[in-house]
Design a protein around this motif. Sequence first.
Motif, PDB file in Angstrom:
ATOM      1  N   ASP A 159     -13.421  -1.902  31.507  1.00  0.00           N
ATOM      2  CA  ASP A 159     -14.224  -2.336  32.648  1.00  0.00           C
ATOM      3  C   ASP A 159     -15.570  -1.619  32.679  1.00  0.00           C
ATOM      4  O   ASP A 159     -16.605  -2.218  33.011  1.00  0.00           O
ATOM      5  CB  ASP A 159     -13.472  -2.085  33.951  1.00  0.00           C
ATOM      6  CG  ASP A 159     -12.267  -3.000  34.099  1.00  0.00           C
ATOM      7  OD1 ASP A 159     -12.246  -4.050  33.440  1.00  0.00           O
ATOM      8  OD2 ASP A 159     -11.341  -2.653  34.862  1.00  0.00           O
ATOM      9  N   LYS A 160     -15.574  -0.332  32.325  1.00  0.00           N
ATOM     10  CA  LYS A 160     -16.820   0.425  32.345  1.00  0.00           C
ATOM     11  C   LYS A 160     -17.809  -0.122  31.324  1.00  0.00           C
ATOM     12  O   LYS A 160     -19.007  -0.259  31.605  1.00  0.00           O
ATOM     13  CB  LYS A 160     -16.527   1.901  32.067  1.00  0.00           C
ATOM     14  CG  LYS A 160     -15.662   2.570  33.122  1.00  0.00           C
ATOM     15  CD  LYS A 160     -15.399   4.022  32.752  1.00  0.00           C
ATOM     16  CE  LYS A 160     -14.502   4.700  33.788  1.00  0.00           C
ATOM     17  NZ  LYS A 160     -14.209   6.115  33.410  1.00  0.00           N
ATOM     18  N   ILE A 161     -17.315  -0.429  30.130  1.00  0.00           N
ATOM     19  CA  ILE A 161     -18.209  -0.927  29.082  1.00  0.00           C
ATOM     20  C   ILE A 161     -18.795  -2.281  29.474  1.00  0.00           C
ATOM     21  O   ILE A 161     -20.010  -2.520  29.309  1.00  0.00           O
ATOM     22  CB  ILE A 161     -17.452  -1.019  27.748  1.00  0.00           C
ATOM     23  CG1 ILE A 161     -17.145   0.381  27.221  1.00  0.00           C
ATOM     24  CG2 ILE A 161     -18.248  -1.816  26.727  1.00  0.00           C
ATOM     25  CD1 ILE A 161     -16.312   0.388  25.972  1.00  0.00           C
ATOM     26  N   MET A 162     -17.968  -3.176  30.015  1.00  0.00           N
ATOM     27  CA  MET A 162     -18.491  -4.495  30.390  1.00  0.00           C
ATOM     28  C   MET A 162     -19.475  -4.392  31.544  1.00  0.00           C
ATOM     29  O   MET A 162     -20.510  -5.082  31.558  1.00  0.00           O
ATOM     30  CB  MET A 162     -17.345  -5.441  30.775  1.00  0.00           C
ATOM     31  CG  MET A 162     -16.605  -6.024  29.598  1.00  0.00           C
ATOM     32  SD  MET A 162     -17.672  -6.819  28.363  1.00  0.00           S
ATOM     33  CE  MET A 162     -18.631  -7.918  29.355  1.00  0.00           C
ATOM     34  N   SER A 163     -19.207  -3.515  32.506  1.00  0.00           N
ATOM     35  CA  SER A 163     -20.152  -3.350  33.618  1.00  0.00           C
ATOM     36  C   SER A 163     -21.485  -2.802  33.117  1.00  0.00           C
ATOM     37  O   SER A 163     -22.565  -3.271  33.523  1.00  0.00           O
ATOM     38  CB  SER A 163     -19.554  -2.402  34.665  1.00  0.00           C
ATOM     39  OG  SER A 163     -18.349  -2.924  35.188  1.00  0.00           O
ATOM     40  N   HIS A 181     -10.311 -10.039  31.715  1.00  0.00           N
ATOM     41  CA  HIS A 181     -10.401  -9.646  33.123  1.00  0.00           C
ATOM     42  C   HIS A 181     -11.674  -8.854  33.392  1.00  0.00           C
ATOM     43  O   HIS A 181     -12.297  -9.003  34.455  1.00  0.00           O
ATOM     44  CB  HIS A 181      -9.171  -8.812  33.497  1.00  0.00           C
ATOM     45  CG  HIS A 181      -7.952  -9.635  33.734  1.00  0.00           C
ATOM     46  ND1 HIS A 181      -7.470  -9.939  34.992  1.00  0.00           N
ATOM     47  CD2 HIS A 181      -7.093 -10.234  32.866  1.00  0.00           C
ATOM     48  CE1 HIS A 181      -6.375 -10.676  34.896  1.00  0.00           C
ATOM     49  NE2 HIS A 181      -6.118 -10.872  33.609  1.00  0.00           N
ATOM     50  N   ALA A 182     -12.070  -8.010  32.436  1.00  0.00           N
ATOM     51  CA  ALA A 182     -13.277  -7.206  32.636  1.00  0.00           C
ATOM     52  C   ALA A 182     -14.526  -8.081  32.711  1.00  0.00           C
ATOM     53  O   ALA A 182     -15.430  -7.823  33.518  1.00  0.00           O
ATOM     54  CB  ALA A 182     -13.412  -6.188  31.503  1.00  0.00           C
ATOM     55  N   ILE A 183     -14.583  -9.110  31.884  1.00  0.00           N
ATOM     56  CA  ILE A 183     -15.733 -10.030  31.928  1.00  0.00           C
ATOM     57  C   ILE A 183     -15.813 -10.726  33.277  1.00  0.00           C
ATOM     58  O   ILE A 183     -16.893 -10.818  33.891  1.00  0.00           O
ATOM     59  CB  ILE A 183     -15.629 -11.050  30.781  1.00  0.00           C
ATOM     60  CG1 ILE A 183     -15.793 -10.360  29.423  1.00  0.00           C
ATOM     61  CG2 ILE A 183     -16.677 -12.149  30.938  1.00  0.00           C
ATOM     62  CD1 ILE A 183     -15.542 -11.268  28.243  1.00  0.00           C
ATOM     63  N   ILE A 184     -14.689 -11.219  33.761  1.00  0.00           N
ATOM     64  CA  ILE A 184     -14.679 -11.904  35.059  1.00  0.00           C
ATOM     65  C   ILE A 184     -15.065 -10.946  36.168  1.00  0.00           C
ATOM     66  O   ILE A 184     -15.871 -11.277  37.059  1.00  0.00           O
ATOM     67  CB  ILE A 184     -13.294 -12.517  35.310  1.00  0.00           C
ATOM     68  CG1 ILE A 184     -12.996 -13.619  34.288  1.00  0.00           C
ATOM     69  CG2 ILE A 184     -13.204 -13.056  36.725  1.00  0.00           C
ATOM     70  CD1 ILE A 184     -13.941 -14.783  34.305  1.00  0.00           C
ATOM     71  N   LYS A 185     -14.531  -9.749  36.116  1.00  0.00           N
ATOM     72  CA  LYS A 185     -14.805  -8.775  37.175  1.00  0.00           C
ATOM     73  C   LYS A 185     -16.281  -8.399  37.213  1.00  0.00           C
ATOM     74  O   LYS A 185     -16.849  -8.176  38.289  1.00  0.00           O
ATOM     75  CB  LYS A 185     -13.941  -7.539  36.958  1.00  0.00           C
ATOM     76  CG  LYS A 185     -14.016  -6.532  38.105  1.00  0.00           C
ATOM     77  CD  LYS A 185     -13.165  -5.305  37.802  1.00  0.00           C
ATOM     78  CE  LYS A 185     -11.706  -5.675  37.660  1.00  0.00           C
ATOM     79  NZ  LYS A 185     -10.857  -4.473  37.455  1.00  0.00           N
ATOM     80  N   ALA A 186     -16.920  -8.352  36.063  1.00  0.00           N
ATOM     81  CA  ALA A 186     -18.311  -7.905  36.006  1.00  0.00           C
ATOM     82  C   ALA A 186     -19.324  -9.013  36.254  1.00  0.00           C
ATOM     83  O   ALA A 186     -20.480  -8.724  36.584  1.00  0.00           O
ATOM     84  CB  ALA A 186     -18.582  -7.253  34.650  1.00  0.00           C
ATOM     85  N   THR A 187     -18.920 -10.264  36.106  1.00  0.00           N
ATOM     86  CA  THR A 187     -19.926 -11.347  36.120  1.00  0.00           C
ATOM     87  C   THR A 187     -19.637 -12.472  37.095  1.00  0.00           C
ATOM     88  O   THR A 187     -20.511 -13.318  37.298  1.00  0.00           O
ATOM     89  CB  THR A 187     -20.034 -11.973  34.712  1.00  0.00           C
ATOM     90  OG1 THR A 187     -18.778 -12.539  34.336  1.00  0.00           O
ATOM     91  CG2 THR A 187     -20.422 -10.917  33.690  1.00  0.00           C
ATOM     92  N   LEU A 188     -18.451 -12.535  37.710  1.00  0.00           N
ATOM     93  CA  LEU A 188     -18.104 -13.722  38.504  1.00  0.00           C
ATOM     94  C   LEU A 188     -18.986 -13.876  39.736  1.00  0.00           C
ATOM     95  O   LEU A 188     -19.253 -14.988  40.186  1.00  0.00           O
ATOM     96  CB  LEU A 188     -16.631 -13.675  38.911  1.00  0.00           C
ATOM     97  CG  LEU A 188     -16.060 -14.976  39.470  1.00  0.00           C
ATOM     98  CD1 LEU A 188     -16.093 -16.060  38.411  1.00  0.00           C
ATOM     99  CD2 LEU A 188     -14.632 -14.784  39.975  1.00  0.00           C
TER     100      LEU A 188
END
Length: 906
Positions: free
Chosen positions: A451-455, A490-497
């Motif tokens: 999650d940190k990397i995607m954010s 999940h990380a992509i969705i959490k960072a961009t939705l």
Amino acid sequence: MSNNKLSFLDMSAPAGYVPGLGRGATGFTTRSDIGPARAGPGTEGAGDNEKKEGEEDDEERFKDPENDTGLFANADFDADDEEAERIYNAIDERMAERRKAQREAREKAEQDKFEKENPQIKSQFADLKRNLESVSTEEWLNLPEVGDLTRKRKRQRKEANAENRFYAVPDTVLSGVRTSGTMENSIDPAAADGAATDFRAISMAKDRMLGMKLDQLNTKDAKTAANGGNSVDPNGYLTSVDNGPANGALADVGDIRRVRHLLENMVKSKPKEPSAWITLARLEEYAQKKVRARNVIKEGCEKCPRNEDVWLENMRLNEKHNAKIIAAEAVQFNPKSVNIWVAAADLEDDVVSKIRVVQKALETNTQSDTLWKKLVGLQSDEKKAKQYLASAVEHVPLSEELWLTLAQLETAANARKVLNRARKALRVSRAVWIAAARLEEQDKEKTEDVDKIMSKGVRELEKQGGLPDRSQWIEDAEKCEENGAILTCHAIIKATLGQGVEEEDRKAVWMEDAQAVINRQSFETARAIYAYALHHFPQSKSLWLATVQLERSHGENKEALWQVLDKAVRACPTTEEFWLMYSREKSSIGDIPGAQDVLARAFESNPNSENIWIAAVNLEAQGGKFDVASKLLQRARKEAGTERVWMKSVLFERQRDNLNDALKLIEEGLKLFPQADKIHMQKGQIYESRKDRQSAASAYNAGTKACPQSVPLWILYASLEARNGVFIKARSLLERAALVNEKNERLWLERVRLEVQAGDTTQANALLARALQDCPNSGILWSEKIWMQPLHKRNHQIKEAVAACHTDPHLLITVARYFWTNKPEKAETWLQRAIKANPDIGDAWIWYYKFKKERGEETEPIINQFKLAEPKHGLVWPSFVKDLRNFNKPLDEILILAADNIKSSN
């Protein structure tokens, strides 16, 4: 007196002479004296008004004296004149009216005489047309078909002129003669093998058109056209030649000749146009002139040596050995052409030679990622592949694919270094950040860093201006799911939705996104979207319901569904639906204690909920603890005390066959709820089960008075009278019910069926016609009309019904039953449409299960879908569910029982 003296009296008067006018005498003259009225001569003398010889007459002389336009144009029109005009008009009208009858009689006689002398065809056959009314159906069917009387004559003329018939020889025949080396002046009507020549095929052959149509003629080149040349769009023509037939002998020789002439003119007028040479070469190839095609493209290479397409075409048309020589010559003229080098490498037979060619190409094209990919793909040694990739990313640092390939071949530690270098080289590449997140996901100890990397990646991309829209990120998440990278998904969705979504539209937009990915079978991405949305709307009932439905339909196991339901009841403790669903899911697998624990927790948040009380009673009854269930109902009547609780109490006693206790509860319940129609119905049904018709009728009568709007109560009362043969009273009851409940399709249906039961089909059809006028979009009424029609009329009736209500599930079921035997594929399609139209209609599930079972197909998927739908309504299904004999049975067992007892045909 002299004889020469003229006699004055014997002389004619001058023109326009008026006696006495000169001395002031007055009088009158007639028209015969002076002719047409005109002004007289002036005092200057009559001679001034005389016409000279050859002069035209005055036009005023020839005016109509009856027309007063000229005479009285300037006269005053007073009241007397108007009165006179009116009187004359009245007289004319009166005279015309007196002659009207005579005129009309005369005209009619003339018309009759004309029609008698010139009769029309329709009048000649009027009597015969009237006699057609007496023709029977059998006579109509036995009428002979009218033949074509001209065919015999045509055939005779054809046979007579067969010897004098000539045919134009098509180009295909000429082509065959030319290839054989001889030219014949006539066609032998008999083939070499003795078969007759197909003259019809020959006459049709000239109508065939060559696949290569010059639709893209360049009419703008006026100069070329003026010189006698023609301009052709070579790019469009290349496509048409490629799509032509493989056998050029089948093409129209004349068309090929014309196109060849056009292209030859083009290459002469534009010798530096490479597409013209390529087109001409392909035309020759199309015409099976391989040698000529090679010569043409060779000349094209000489004229256009710097064009790679011409060389590639030359290599393609030649054999491998010659193609290699051509490739070697081509790279001398085009050392920077990557496509020529790749084609040259493909011509080599062994991998070593291919590698050598690619390495030679890289000497002059070091920044071609295509050549580097080709070189790496030819390597079988992973170590050498890494070396080449390391060199590749140095020479082509902007190639995203090369960096990612190198990272995949390296170890985890080295891959991180590679991706860090790639991020510096590719500032706006999201694929590098996704690859870095996936790399961390593979390391089980660093999953929290995904999650940190995607954010961080999203922030960097936004800073560099390379942030794509939400749809692209969702697509990337779906690709990660497909590749098994769930955490990255999940990380992509959490960072961009939440990117680019208005505050007030977030919930609706996110639910649409989730439904879209569900339709694409990306369930993990949908879970990620719902999880993100619930993080922002933790108490949204619609979001929790959608999440639960996703787990019920596409979840891997029950534990995941239970986890979602547990979160839902914690987030929305006052929502009874979640508690009931949680309890049902527990009890569906036999976990009665777990379901009881859920309901116990539900009572804490919803102490007076009738739904939870009833669910607890059903749970205890399902476990066989009827005494406990009875005590729960007793408590529920005291604490909740709703109409539904009383109705459930009566039904529970009936199911246990305690009819006296049920009647006592009914009496108590009716005192509290006198307008509870279901309690009145249960009272009448109890008396019916005891064969006490009089008491049942009294119970139903009291119920209809207390609840006149209850249609099921009226229907039960009428059915009781009909079963006892009292059709008059049953008919009267339904008519009274219709007065209170207007435009009710169920009442109309019962009235129609009552007449059918009484044997009066004429009255039934009349009532059905009235019913459809009152309820034109009722599927159950149209279904009844279809089944009442004879078999040969049902097809037409179905078309009319579908046009009226094509989405009604009851009608869709009827159509499926119509196709049941003869067209099972259509029947299944219509049943599926009925279920999709309304899954809550249990009748569709019954017929669909029965259909699958009769055909010997698998029924387990249908039962699973049926359990998810939990239908409660229909014309047939409620009678099985509410049957006391089916008390405490699972729904799937009741479905099987209903399918076994329902009739396949009406």
